[in-house]
Design a protein around this motif. Structure first.
Motif, PDB file in Angstrom:
ATOM      1  N   LEU A   1      12.063  -1.588 -24.514  1.00  9.89           N
ATOM      2  CA  LEU A   1      11.194  -2.079 -23.453  1.00  9.89           C
ATOM      3  C   LEU A   1      10.741  -3.488 -23.820  1.00  9.89           C
ATOM      4  CD1 LEU A   1       8.944   1.036 -22.648  1.00  9.89           C
ATOM      5  CD2 LEU A   1      11.144   0.397 -21.660  1.00  9.89           C
ATOM      6  N   SER A   2      10.350  -4.257 -22.820  1.00 11.73           N
ATOM      7  CA  SER A   2       9.934  -5.632 -23.095  1.00 11.73           C
ATOM      8  C   SER A   2       8.643  -5.643 -23.909  1.00 11.73           C
ATOM      9  CB  SER A   2       9.719  -6.396 -21.782  1.00 11.73           C
ATOM     10  OG  SER A   2       8.570  -5.905 -21.111  1.00 11.73           O
ATOM     11  N   ASP A   3       8.444  -6.722 -24.656  1.00 12.20           N
ATOM     12  CA  ASP A   3       7.220  -6.853 -25.457  1.00 12.20           C
ATOM     13  C   ASP A   3       5.982  -6.792 -24.566  1.00 12.20           C
ATOM     14  OD1 ASP A   3       8.725  -7.106 -27.744  1.00 12.20           O
ATOM     15  OD2 ASP A   3       8.650  -9.303 -27.772  1.00 12.20           O
ATOM     16  N   LYS A   4       6.089  -7.379 -23.382  1.00  9.84           N
ATOM     17  CA  LYS A   4       4.960  -7.388 -22.445  1.00  9.84           C
ATOM     18  C   LYS A   4       4.610  -5.962 -22.012  1.00  9.84           C
ATOM     19  CE  LYS A   4       3.531  -9.214 -17.936  1.00  9.84           C
ATOM     20  NZ  LYS A   4       3.967 -10.007 -16.756  1.00  9.84           N
ATOM     21  N   THR A   5       5.629  -5.146 -21.700  1.00  5.65           N
ATOM     22  CA  THR A   5       5.394  -3.757 -21.286  1.00  5.65           C
ATOM     23  C   THR A   5       4.760  -2.952 -22.414  1.00  5.65           C
ATOM     24  OG1 THR A   5       7.251  -3.809 -19.734  1.00  5.65           O
ATOM     25  CG2 THR A   5       6.508  -1.642 -20.464  1.00  5.65           C
ATOM     26  N   ILE A   6       5.269  -3.135 -23.630  1.00 10.06           N
ATOM     27  CA  ILE A   6       4.742  -2.393 -24.785  1.00 10.06           C
ATOM     28  C   ILE A   6       3.291  -2.772 -25.049  1.00 10.06           C
ATOM     29  CG2 ILE A   6       4.978  -2.023 -27.275  1.00 10.06           C
ATOM     30  CD1 ILE A   6       8.015  -2.443 -26.903  1.00 10.06           C
ATOM     31  N   ARG A   7       3.002  -4.071 -24.985  1.00 10.07           N
ATOM     32  CA  ARG A   7       1.611  -4.526 -25.193  1.00 10.07           C
ATOM     33  C   ARG A   7       0.687  -3.939 -24.134  1.00 10.07           C
ATOM     34  NH1 ARG A   7       3.979  -9.582 -26.177  1.00 10.07           N
ATOM     35  NH2 ARG A   7       3.413 -10.264 -24.074  1.00 10.07           N
ATOM     36  N   ASN A   8       1.170  -3.906 -22.902  1.00 12.74           N
ATOM     37  CA  ASN A   8       0.350  -3.395 -21.806  1.00 12.74           C
ATOM     38  C   ASN A   8       0.085  -1.905 -21.970  1.00 12.74           C
ATOM     39  OD1 ASN A   8      -1.023  -3.997 -19.324  1.00 12.74           O
ATOM     40  ND2 ASN A   8       0.554  -2.847 -18.253  1.00 12.74           N
ATOM     41  N   TYR A   9       1.131  -1.133 -22.287  1.00  6.82           N
ATOM     42  CA  TYR A   9       0.959   0.299 -22.533  1.00  6.82           C
ATOM     43  C   TYR A   9      -0.054   0.541 -23.656  1.00  6.82           C
ATOM     44  CZ  TYR A   9       4.900   1.991 -19.662  1.00  6.82           C
ATOM     45  OH  TYR A   9       5.736   2.331 -18.621  1.00  6.82           O
ATOM     46  N   SER A  10       0.103  -0.175 -24.756  1.00  7.66           N
ATOM     47  CA  SER A  10      -0.762   0.012 -25.924  1.00  7.66           C
ATOM     48  C   SER A  10      -2.213  -0.296 -25.581  1.00  7.66           C
ATOM     49  CB  SER A  10      -0.298  -0.875 -27.079  1.00  7.66           C
ATOM     50  OG  SER A  10       1.004  -0.517 -27.494  1.00  7.66           O
ATOM     51  N   LYS A  11      -2.422  -1.366 -24.818  1.00  8.80           N
ATOM     52  CA  LYS A  11      -3.782  -1.758 -24.447  1.00  8.80           C
ATOM     53  C   LYS A  11      -4.439  -0.703 -23.559  1.00  8.80           C
ATOM     54  CE  LYS A  11      -4.231  -4.848 -21.264  1.00  8.80           C
ATOM     55  NZ  LYS A  11      -4.195  -6.125 -20.515  1.00  8.80           N
ATOM     56  N   LEU A  12      -3.708  -0.240 -22.529  1.00  4.69           N
ATOM     57  CA  LEU A  12      -4.276   0.737 -21.596  1.00  4.69           C
ATOM     58  C   LEU A  12      -4.528   2.083 -22.279  1.00  4.69           C
ATOM     59  CD1 LEU A  12      -2.151  -0.059 -18.404  1.00  4.69           C
ATOM     60  CD2 LEU A  12      -4.435  -0.852 -18.978  1.00  4.69           C
ATOM     61  N   ILE A  13      -3.617   2.496 -23.156  1.00  2.00           N
ATOM     62  CA  ILE A  13      -3.790   3.756 -23.884  1.00  2.00           C
ATOM     63  C   ILE A  13      -4.987   3.679 -24.829  1.00  2.00           C
ATOM     64  CG2 ILE A  13      -2.728   5.231 -25.661  1.00  2.00           C
ATOM     65  CD1 ILE A  13      -0.028   4.640 -24.220  1.00  2.00           C
ATOM     66  N   SER A  14      -5.209   2.503 -25.409  1.00  2.00           N
ATOM     67  CA  SER A  14      -6.355   2.334 -26.315  1.00  2.00           C
ATOM     68  C   SER A  14      -7.678   2.527 -25.584  1.00  2.00           C
ATOM     69  CB  SER A  14      -6.312   0.958 -26.986  1.00  2.00           C
ATOM     70  OG  SER A  14      -6.632  -0.074 -26.071  1.00  2.00           O
ATOM     71  N   TYR A  15      -7.714   2.155 -24.291  1.00  2.29           N
ATOM     72  CA  TYR A  15      -8.928   2.358 -23.503  1.00  2.29           C
ATOM     73  C   TYR A  15      -9.248   3.850 -23.383  1.00  2.29           C
ATOM     74  CZ  TYR A  15      -8.329  -2.523 -21.959  1.00  2.29           C
ATOM     75  OH  TYR A  15      -8.187  -3.885 -21.907  1.00  2.29           O
ATOM     76  N   LEU A  16      -8.204   4.650 -23.113  1.00  3.03           N
ATOM     77  CA  LEU A  16      -8.405   6.095 -22.992  1.00  3.03           C
ATOM     78  C   LEU A  16      -8.841   6.695 -24.319  1.00  3.03           C
ATOM     79  CD1 LEU A  16      -8.188   8.780 -21.425  1.00  3.03           C
ATOM     80  CD2 LEU A  16      -5.782   8.880 -22.128  1.00  3.03           C
ATOM     81  N   LEU A  17      -8.207   6.287 -25.389  1.00  4.14           N
ATOM     82  CA  LEU A  17      -8.543   6.828 -26.709  1.00  4.14           C
ATOM     83  C   LEU A  17      -9.985   6.497 -27.088  1.00  4.14           C
ATOM     84  CD1 LEU A  17      -5.563   7.461 -26.792  1.00  4.14           C
ATOM     85  CD2 LEU A  17      -5.430   6.435 -29.063  1.00  4.14           C
ATOM     86  N   GLU A  18     -10.421   5.307 -26.743  1.00  2.00           N
ATOM     87  CA  GLU A  18     -11.798   4.906 -27.021  1.00  2.00           C
ATOM     88  C   GLU A  18     -12.779   5.757 -26.221  1.00  2.00           C
ATOM     89  OE1 GLU A  18     -14.404   2.598 -29.266  1.00  2.00           O
ATOM     90  OE2 GLU A  18     -12.219   2.724 -29.350  1.00  2.00           O
ATOM     91  N   TYR A  19     -12.421   6.008 -24.963  1.00  2.00           N
ATOM     92  CA  TYR A  19     -13.268   6.853 -24.102  1.00  2.00           C
ATOM     93  C   TYR A  19     -13.356   8.273 -24.654  1.00  2.00           C
ATOM     94  CZ  TYR A  19     -14.482   9.887 -20.182  1.00  2.00           C
ATOM     95  OH  TYR A  19     -15.059  10.853 -19.399  1.00  2.00           O
TER      96      TYR A  19
END
Length: 300
Positions: free
Chosen positions: A19-37
């Motif tokens: 997957l593109s670096d941009k897609t991976i960064r975006n997935y990681s960022k959004l998933i981190s929000y859920l994990l923090e919650y």
């Protein structure tokens, strides 16, 4: 299994899938929000303790915060990809996001350029210098092929064939887009000028290069378009950008009678439902004209 470890393994899998670096960064960022919650609101740190109700509660919280539906749906998409992967790897007995639905999106009419505006923008850069030819050709390429700005930046000379261009889109998926004789003519003029301009320098194979011989940036291309749009008197309600060029390409192809499935392939969409959005911007008289041109009895 710790959620942070699950997220890290998922990230490695995304890299394996190329997957593109941009897609991976975006997935990681959004998933981190859920994990923090989950950590702060439910004291959940392990995959075994995650409940679908917690994810739904997070989505409701985003809605209460007034987040846009598209933003929330982007998060839901990331969560679904994560939990499907964890299920397929045997870490869970079910897909935790299976019953979680996307937020309803408001229907928005995509504002596109008129034919007059397209002509004016294409004609704005009219000199014979390398920079003028490059800027003109970039605009022509957007309107003639409907490609994304990232695809134009990454396009190599070897991808240009006699009647078509090979495009590498999201996830490095390959597709073919035709090019008109008009675009071929200007490509020929531009490539000759490009060779002379960089005659004594070693430069990348990218079709479009800066004055210094580097690949173009998204910001520079936006600037080229905005200058042309402002000088051409484009409607101020329209956002002058590569993505609006892409929308314009799609709607004009539909007006001219191209079927939705073929358009979806040209656009590089993973799902035809994405392409269907472009139908909403068509007016009744435009649909009628397209139907006349493709009517069955008049074409047998």
């Amino acid at each position: 299994m710790l959620l942070k470890d699950a997220a890290k393994e998922f990230e490695f899998n995304c890299k394996c899938r190329k997957l593109s670096d941009k897609t991976i960064r975006n997935y990681s960022k959004l998933i981190s929000y859920l994990l923090e919650y989950l950590k702060n609101k439910h004291m959940v740190l392990t995959l075994e303790d995650v409940r679908p109700a917690y994810i739904k509660a997070y989505i409701m919280e985003l809605q209460e915060q007034g987040k846009k539906p598209q933003y929330i749906n982007d998060q839901i998409k990331a969560f679904k990809v994560l939990f499907r992967y964890l299920y397929e790897e045997g870490y869970t007995d079910s897909i935790l996001t299976e019953r979680i639905k996307n937020v309803k999106m408001p229907k928005t009419i995509i504002q596109t350029f008129t034919e007059k505006e397209v002509r004016a923008m294409v004609d704005f850069y009219h000199g014979q210098s390398y920079m003028q030819l490059r800027d003109k050709l970039m605009i022509m390429t957007f309107f003639d092929t409907g490609i994304r700005v990232s695809e134009l930046i990454g396009m190599k000379l070897s991808q240009i064939k006699e009647e078509y261009i090979i495009i590498y889109g999201k996830g490095n998926k390959e597709r073919v887009v035709p090019k008109s004789p008009m675009l071929s003519k200007w490509l020929f003029k531009y490539i000759n000028t490009r060779e002379h301009f960089f005659e004594y320098r070693h430069v990348p194979e990218n079709v479009f290069l800066s004055r210094n011989g580097r690949p173009m940036t998204t910001e520079a291309i936006h600037r080229v378009l905005k200058i042309a749009g402002k000088a051409s008197g484009v409607n101020q309600d329209i956002r002058v950008s590569p993505h609006t060029c892409r929308h314009t390409f799609a709607q004009m192809q539909l007006k001219n009678g191209l079927d939705l499935y073929s358009l979806s392939r040209l656009m590089g969409h993973s799902n035809i439902s994405i392409t269907q959005r472009y139908l909403e911007g068509l007016k009744d008289d435009e649909v009628l004209r397209a139907c006349k041109a493709t009517g069955i009895l008049m074409n047998i």
